[in-house]
Write a protein that holds these residues in place. Structure first.
Motif, mmCIF file in Angstrom:
data_model
loop_
_atom_site.group_PDB
_atom_site.id
_atom_site.type_symbol
_atom_site.label_atom_id
_atom_site.label_comp_id
_atom_site.label_asym_id
_atom_site.label_seq_id
_atom_site.Cartn_x
_atom_site.Cartn_y
_atom_site.Cartn_z
ATOM 1 N N MET A 202 38.199 38.554 51.669
ATOM 2 C CA MET A 202 38.683 37.737 50.692
ATOM 3 C C MET A 202 40.072 37.206 50.922
ATOM 4 O O MET A 202 40.907 37.784 51.564
ATOM 5 C CB MET A 202 38.601 38.468 49.458
ATOM 6 N N GLN A 203 40.308 35.838 50.748
ATOM 7 C CA GLN A 203 41.602 35.185 51.132
ATOM 8 C C GLN A 203 42.158 34.647 50.177
ATOM 9 O O GLN A 203 41.582 34.004 49.352
ATOM 10 C CB GLN A 203 41.450 34.032 52.207
ATOM 11 N N LEU A 204 43.400 34.869 50.090
ATOM 12 C CA LEU A 204 44.368 34.316 48.909
ATOM 13 C C LEU A 204 44.435 32.593 48.915
ATOM 14 O O LEU A 204 44.413 32.260 50.076
ATOM 15 C CB LEU A 204 45.924 34.842 48.910
ATOM 16 N N GLN A 205 44.222 32.158 47.805
ATOM 17 C CA GLN A 205 44.299 30.951 47.723
ATOM 18 C C GLN A 205 45.614 30.345 47.033
ATOM 19 O O GLN A 205 45.979 30.650 45.885
ATOM 20 C CB GLN A 205 43.061 30.097 46.887
ATOM 21 N N ARG A 237 48.851 35.964 38.244
ATOM 22 C CA ARG A 237 47.337 35.654 38.498
ATOM 23 C C ARG A 237 47.295 34.925 39.693
ATOM 24 O O ARG A 237 48.176 34.096 40.131
ATOM 25 C CB ARG A 237 46.821 34.757 37.476
ATOM 26 N N ALA A 238 46.056 34.890 40.378
ATOM 27 C CA ALA A 238 45.774 34.162 41.689
ATOM 28 C C ALA A 238 44.330 34.174 41.983
ATOM 29 O O ALA A 238 43.496 35.047 41.567
ATOM 30 C CB ALA A 238 46.471 35.015 42.860
ATOM 31 N N ALA A 239 44.105 33.236 42.849
ATOM 32 C CA ALA A 239 42.422 33.218 43.280
ATOM 33 C C ALA A 239 42.408 33.481 44.751
ATOM 34 O O ALA A 239 43.248 33.315 45.635
ATOM 35 C CB ALA A 239 41.906 31.862 42.939
ATOM 36 N N TYR A 240 41.118 34.087 44.784
ATOM 37 C CA TYR A 240 40.669 34.327 46.370
ATOM 38 C C TYR A 240 39.245 33.694 46.664
ATOM 39 O O TYR A 240 38.713 33.535 45.830
ATOM 40 C CB TYR A 240 40.682 35.715 46.477
ATOM 41 N N VAL A 241 39.026 33.219 47.890
ATOM 42 C CA VAL A 241 37.775 33.034 48.274
ATOM 43 C C VAL A 241 37.555 33.696 49.541
ATOM 44 O O VAL A 241 38.252 33.772 50.439
ATOM 45 C CB VAL A 241 38.115 31.355 48.583
ATOM 46 N N SER A 242 36.209 34.052 49.825
ATOM 47 C CA SER A 242 35.720 34.582 51.016
ATOM 48 C C SER A 242 35.778 33.570 52.050
ATOM 49 O O SER A 242 35.675 32.383 51.926
ATOM 50 C CB SER A 242 34.392 35.306 50.913
ATOM 51 N N SER A 243 35.953 34.086 53.347
ATOM 52 C CA SER A 243 36.042 33.220 54.545
ATOM 53 C C SER A 243 34.717 32.593 54.676
ATOM 54 O O SER A 243 34.790 31.469 55.471
ATOM 55 C CB SER A 243 36.304 34.018 55.951
ATOM 56 N N ASP A 244 33.521 33.033 54.176
ATOM 57 C CA ASP A 244 32.324 32.158 54.448
ATOM 58 C C ASP A 244 32.008 31.512 53.054
ATOM 59 O O ASP A 244 31.027 30.884 53.133
ATOM 60 C CB ASP A 244 31.180 33.262 54.745
#
Length: 346
Positions: A202-205, A237-244
Motif C-alpha cells: 500500500m502506497q501513500l497518495q 487523513r490520507a489515501a493509499y493505493v496498492s501497487s497493483d
C-alpha cells in the motif's frame, strides 16, 4: 592330558565340565607355584595384566591381535569407567533457552505493536479487541457498506485499546506537540507498507490532509459530539493505493485529550456497538474516487491519546470482508509509524 580349565583357586575341586571330571591333577597339584603352571602377568609391550593367570602345562594361550599389538589370553585389559559428564552442558543449554525465550517475548511485543495487534483490557493485563461485527471472536462477517444517509462505513471493524507500551503518550498535556503531515508521512515506512504473505504493497497518495475541526472529518451527529467531548484538536487523513491498483485505503489519526478518550472513541466508531458514525474518506483520482463501494474493512487502535484507523476495500468493489483485513492493517501500520518516534522522545 591337558587341563584347559583349572579350578578357581588352590585347593578347590573343579566343577565337572567333562565326562569323568577333570582327571588327575598335574605334577605339583593345582598350586600356582608348582612346576606345572606358568604365570602370564603382562601383555606384549609390558602392559600389566593384573593378577597372575594360570595355564596348564604344554598349553599356550592364543595370541590375538589388538589395536595395541598382541594381547594376552584374557584379551585387552578392561577399560576404566567412562568419564563422568559434568553439568556444564546443561547450564549452557538452560542459559541459551532463557535467552531465546526473552528474545521471543520482546520480539513478539514489538511485532504486535508494529502490526496493529496491540491493546489491553481495563486492567491492562492483556490485549482486548473492541467491536467485531458478526458472530464474535474477531472474525469478519458480511455487512452493508453504507449508512442510511449515504455515508460509508466498514462492513468489518476491529480496533484495540491502548496498552502499556504507549503509556508515555497517555496524556496530551505531557505530549503537547501538535501533529503535522510532515511528521506523520515523511518516513519511508509511512509512505509504503508491504505484506509479503498476501503480496500487497500500500502506497501513500499525495501528502495528506490536516483539519483542526475534527467534526469536519467525520459524519454522524453522535460521533461529532463525542469528538468534541474528547477534546479532539486535530484530525489527519490520507489515501493509499496498492501497487497493483487492486486495493484502495483510507486512514485517519485523531489527536485527543488522553488515553481514556482514545479508548472510548474506538468504541464509538464501531459500526455495530457504537454506530455513531465514521470518518469521511478523502477524495482523489481513480481508483481513490471509487472508495467505499462493496465490502470494506477497518483496523485500528488507541495509542496513548491518539487513535489511528486504517480502512480499505477492493478497487472494483468485489472484495470480501475477509480480504480487506490485510490492506486495512497495512494502512494503519503506515500511519502510526510516527508514534514510535514520539514514544521514544517523550
Amino acid at each position: 592330558m591337558s587341563y584347559p580349565y583349572p579350578p578357581t583357586g588352590p585347593g578347590e575341586q573343579p566343577p565337572g565340565g567333562q565326562s569323568g571330571g577333570w582327571g588327575a591333577p598335574p605334577p605339583g597339584g593345582y598350586d600356582p607355584s608348582g612346576p606345572g603352571w606358568q604365570h602370564q602377568e603382562t601383555m606384549a609391550g609390558g602392559v600389566p595384566m593384573g593378577p597372575p593367570s594360570m595355564q596348564p602345562p604344554g598349553m599356550q594361550p592364543p595370541q590375538m591381535q589388538g589395536p595395541m599389538g598382541p594381547m594376552g589370553p584374557m584379551g585387552q585389559p578392561p577399560m576404566g569407567p567412562p568419564p563422568k559428564k559434568g553439568n556444564g552442558g546443561i547450564v549452557i543449554a538452560a542459559i541459551a533457552g532463557a535467552v531465546l525465550l526473552i528474545g521471543g517475548v520482546l520480539g513478539g511485543a514489538y511485532y504486535a505493536a508494529s502490526s496493529g495487534g496491540d491493546g489491553k483490557t481495563k486492567t491492562g493485563t492483556s490485549p482486548a479487541a473492541v467491536g467485531t461485527p458478526g458472530t464474535g471472536g474477531g472474525q469478519p462477517a458480511p455487512g452493508q457498506p453504507g449508512s442510511a444517509n449515504g455515508q460509508y462505513k466498514p462492513s468489518y471493524y476491529n480496533a484495540t485499546k491502548s496498552w502499556s507500551l504507549w503509556d508515555k503518550l497517555n496524556a496530551s498535556s505531557t505530549d503537547s506537540q501538535p501533529m503535522t503531515v510532515t511528521e506523520v508521512f515523511s518516513d519511508a515506512e509511512a509512505k509504503a507498507q508491504t505484506n509479503n504473505i498476501e503480496h500487497i504493497t500500500m502506497q501513500l497518495q499525495g501528502s495528506g490532509r490536516l483539519d483542526t475541526d475534527c467534526g469536519s472529518a467525520v459524519w454522524g451527529a453522535g460521533l461529532k459530539t463525542a469528538l468534541q467531548g474528547y477534546g479532539c484538536t486535530q484530525a489527519i487523513r490520507a489515501a493509499y493505493v496498492s501497487s497493483d491498483q487492486r486495493w484502495v485505503g483510507q486512514v485517519v489519526i485523531f489527536n485527543l485529550r488522553d488515553v481514556n478518550a482514545a479508548n472510548s472513541l474506538i468504541g464509538d466508531m464501531d459500526p455495530q456497538t457504537g454506530n455513531k458514525g465514521f470518518f469521511l474518506p478523502v477524495s482523489g483520482p481513480a481508483p481513490v474516487s471509487g472508495f467505499g463501494k462493496g465490502n470494506t474493512g477497518a483496523s485500528g487502535g488507541a495509542y496513548g491519546h491518539f487513535v489511528v484507523i486504517g480502512w480499505a476495500g477492493g478497487a472494483d468493489g468485489t472484495a470480501s470482508s475477509a480480504d480487506t483485513i490485510a490492506p486495512a492493517s497495512l494502512v494503519e501500520r503506515a500511519a502510526k509509524t510516527f508514534l514510535f518516534t514520539r514514544n521514544v522522545r517523550s
